[in-house]
Design a protein around this motif. Structure first.
Motif, PDB file in Angstrom:
ATOM      1  N   ASP A   1       0.831  -1.209   0.000  1.00 49.63           N
ATOM      2  CA  ASP A   1       0.000   0.000   0.000  1.00 49.63           C
ATOM      3  C   ASP A   1       0.865   1.258   0.000  1.00 49.63           C
ATOM      4  OD1 ASP A   1      -2.309  -1.471  -0.014  1.00 49.63           O
ATOM      5  OD2 ASP A   1      -2.721  -1.254   2.135  1.00 49.63           O
ATOM      6  N   ARG A   2       1.930   1.252   0.798  1.00 50.13           N
ATOM      7  CA  ARG A   2       2.813   2.415   0.868  1.00 50.13           C
ATOM      8  C   ARG A   2       3.576   2.602  -0.445  1.00 50.13           C
ATOM      9  NH1 ARG A   2       3.181   6.353   2.347  1.00 50.13           N
ATOM     10  NH2 ARG A   2       5.207   6.644   3.357  1.00 50.13           N
TER      11      ARG A   2
ATOM     12  N   GLU B   1       2.289   9.330  -5.860  1.00 50.79           N
ATOM     13  CA  GLU B   1       2.625  10.710  -5.503  1.00 50.79           C
ATOM     14  C   GLU B   1       3.855  11.193  -6.274  1.00 50.79           C
ATOM     15  OE1 GLU B   1       3.162  10.564  -1.317  1.00 50.79           O
ATOM     16  OE2 GLU B   1       1.015  10.647  -0.847  1.00 50.79           O
TER      17      GLU B   1
ATOM     18  N   GLN C   1       1.201   4.181  -2.851  1.00 51.67           N
ATOM     19  CA  GLN C   1       0.987   5.590  -2.520  1.00 51.67           C
ATOM     20  C   GLN C   1       2.188   6.441  -2.929  1.00 51.67           C
ATOM     21  OE1 GLN C   1       0.492   6.284   1.677  1.00 51.67           O
ATOM     22  NE2 GLN C   1       0.152   8.475   1.441  1.00 51.67           N
TER      23      GLN C   1
END
Length: 346
Positions: free
Chosen positions: A324-325, A332, A328
Motif C-alpha cells: 500500500d505504501r 505521488e 501511494q
C-alpha cells in the motif's frame, strides 16, 4: 465442518506455527472449551478428513496442506498494525527514493528482516501488456533505433546496424506496417506462427525489412521475460523446515521457479503452497504475494517465500502495508513529476 472442528483446526495451526512440534489435546484445551477426550475425537475426525496428520502414533498432530489451505482461506484473522508498528515500517522504508526499483528493493529488504524469510519482487506480469507503439528511427549511416512502448508503460529502445541504408519510403512502409499489425497486440500472442505470417505479408519489402522485424521480435521476447528478484536467500538456507539441497537447487534457478508461482497473482493478495504447483522444487513451502500499483495500474508484486509454518496473522499485514505504501509513494512521485513537466512547459 462444524464450528468446534474449525476452532480446533485453527488452534492446531496456531500452536504448530509457534512451536514447530506436533500438537496434542492438552494444548488445544487452552483455546477450545471441551474435554481432552472430545478434542482427541475431533482431531481424529479432522485427520480422517485430511486436514491433520499424525507423524507418530504417540505424537500429537500437525496440519496438512489442506489444513493450511482451509486455515488461510477461511480461518486466519490478521492482527491489525498499531501506530507504532506502522511508524517502524515507515522508518525502514524511508520517505524518499531515487527510482521505483530503489523503493521496491528497500521494501523487499525490510520485509526480509522483519519476517526472517526470503522476499521476492516481480515486475508487472507481461502477459497483461499490449504493444502500444513500435517505431524505427534512423540515427546515423546504417544505424537505427527501435522504440517500443507497451500498455503497462514499459519503454524499451534498441540500437542496431544494417548492411545498407533504408530510404524514406522503406521506413514509412515499415512503421505503417508494424502500426497496423502490432499495435494493440498482447505480447503473449506474438507467436512464431504470427511472426512468419507477418514476414510473408511484407511482400516485396520482405528481404529488405525482415532483419528489422527480427530485432522487434527479439525485443518483445525480452519484454515477455518477467524480471524476478529474490532477496534474503540466507533465511531459506537456515530454515529447519526445508531440505538444504532443494534450497540450493532453487537458488540456482530462482527466477524460473518463482515466476511460475507469481504469474497469476497480480489482482490481490494471494497465498500459494508448493503442493499446488508441479515442479516447484521447495517442498513444504508457501509464497505470499501482493500487488503494488502506479497510477491505478499494476506495476509489480512483492512477496514472501518461507515454510508453510508461517505466522500468517503477523506477516500478511506487513506485506499489505508495504505494498500500500509503495503504491501511494509511486503515485505521488508520478504526480510530482507531471507537475514539474507542466511548470517547465509554461
Amino acid at each position: 465442518m462444524d464450528d468446534r472442528k474449525l476452532k480446533i483446526l485453527t488452534a492446531v495451526v496456531d500452536e504448530y506455527i509457534v512451536t514447530g512440534e506436533p500438537v496434542g489435546s492438552k494444548a488445544i484445551m487452552k483455546h477450545v472449551k471441551a474435554s481432552s477426550a472430545t478434542i482427541r475425537n475431533e482431531m481424529a475426525e479432522l485427520e480422517k478428513q485430511g486436514y491433520l496428520e499424525q507423524p507418530h502414533t504417540s505424537a500429537g498432530r500437525v496440519p496438512t496442506y489442506n489444513g493450511y489451505r482451509l486455515y488461510v482461506d477461511r480461518l486466519v484473522q490478521s492482527d491489525p498494525l498499531s501506530a507504532d508498528e506502522k511508524k517502524e515500517l515507515d522508518d525502514m522504508l524511508g520517505s524518499s527514493f531515487i527510482s521505483e526499483d530503489d523503493l521496491v528493493e528497500s521494501a523487499s529488504l525490510a520485509l526480509s528482516q522483519l519476517t526472517k524469510c526470503a522476499t521476492v519482487v516481480a515486475d508487472s506480469t507481461p502477459k497483461f501488456s499490449m504493444i502500444s507503439k513500435v517505431e524505427v528511427v534512423p540515427t546515423g549511416k546504417r544505424m537505427y533505433v527501435i522504440l517500443m512502448v507497451t500498455s503497462s508503460g514499459t519503454i524499451r529502445n534498441k540500437a542496431f546496424r544494417l548492411e545498407f541504408d533504408l530510404d524514406n519510403e522503406q521506413l514509412e512502409f515499415f512503421n505503417n506496417f508494424v502500426k497496423e499489425n502490432l499495435d494493440g497486440l498482447p505480447l503473449s500472442e506474438l507467436s512464431d506462427e504470427y511472426v512468419d505470417k507477418m514476414v510473408a505479408a511484407m511482400g516485396a519489402y520482405m528481404m529488405t525489412l525482415s532483419p528489422i522485424f527480427s530485432e522487434v521480435i527479439k525485443m518483445t521476447k525480452e519484454m515477455r521475460s518477467q524480471d524476478v528478484k529474490v532477496k534474503g536467500h540466507k533465511n531459506l538456507l537456515t530454515c529447519k523446515d526445508f531440505n538444504q539441497n532443494e534450497i540450493i537447487s532453487f537458488l540456482d534457478d530462482d527466477k524460473q521457479q518463482i515466476s511460475q508461482f507469481i504469474d497469476e497473482t497480480f489482482s490481490d493478495l494471494h497465498v500459494m503452497f508448493s503442493d499446488e504447483k508441479d515442479g516447484f522444487v521447495i517442498h513444504n513451502s508457501s509464497v505470499i504475494t501482493a500487488p503494488y500499483k502506479k497510477n491505478g495500474k499494476n506495476a509489480g508484486s512483492l512477496g514472501l517465500i518461507g515454510p508453510m509454518r508461517l505466522d500468517y496473522k503477523k506477516f500478511i499485514p506487513y506485506l499489505e502495508y508495504f505494498t500500500d505504501r509503495i503504491t501511494q509513494m509511486l503515485t505521488e512521485h508520478s504526480a510530482d513529476e507531471q507537475t514539474d513537466i507542466s511548470e517547465d512547459n509554461e
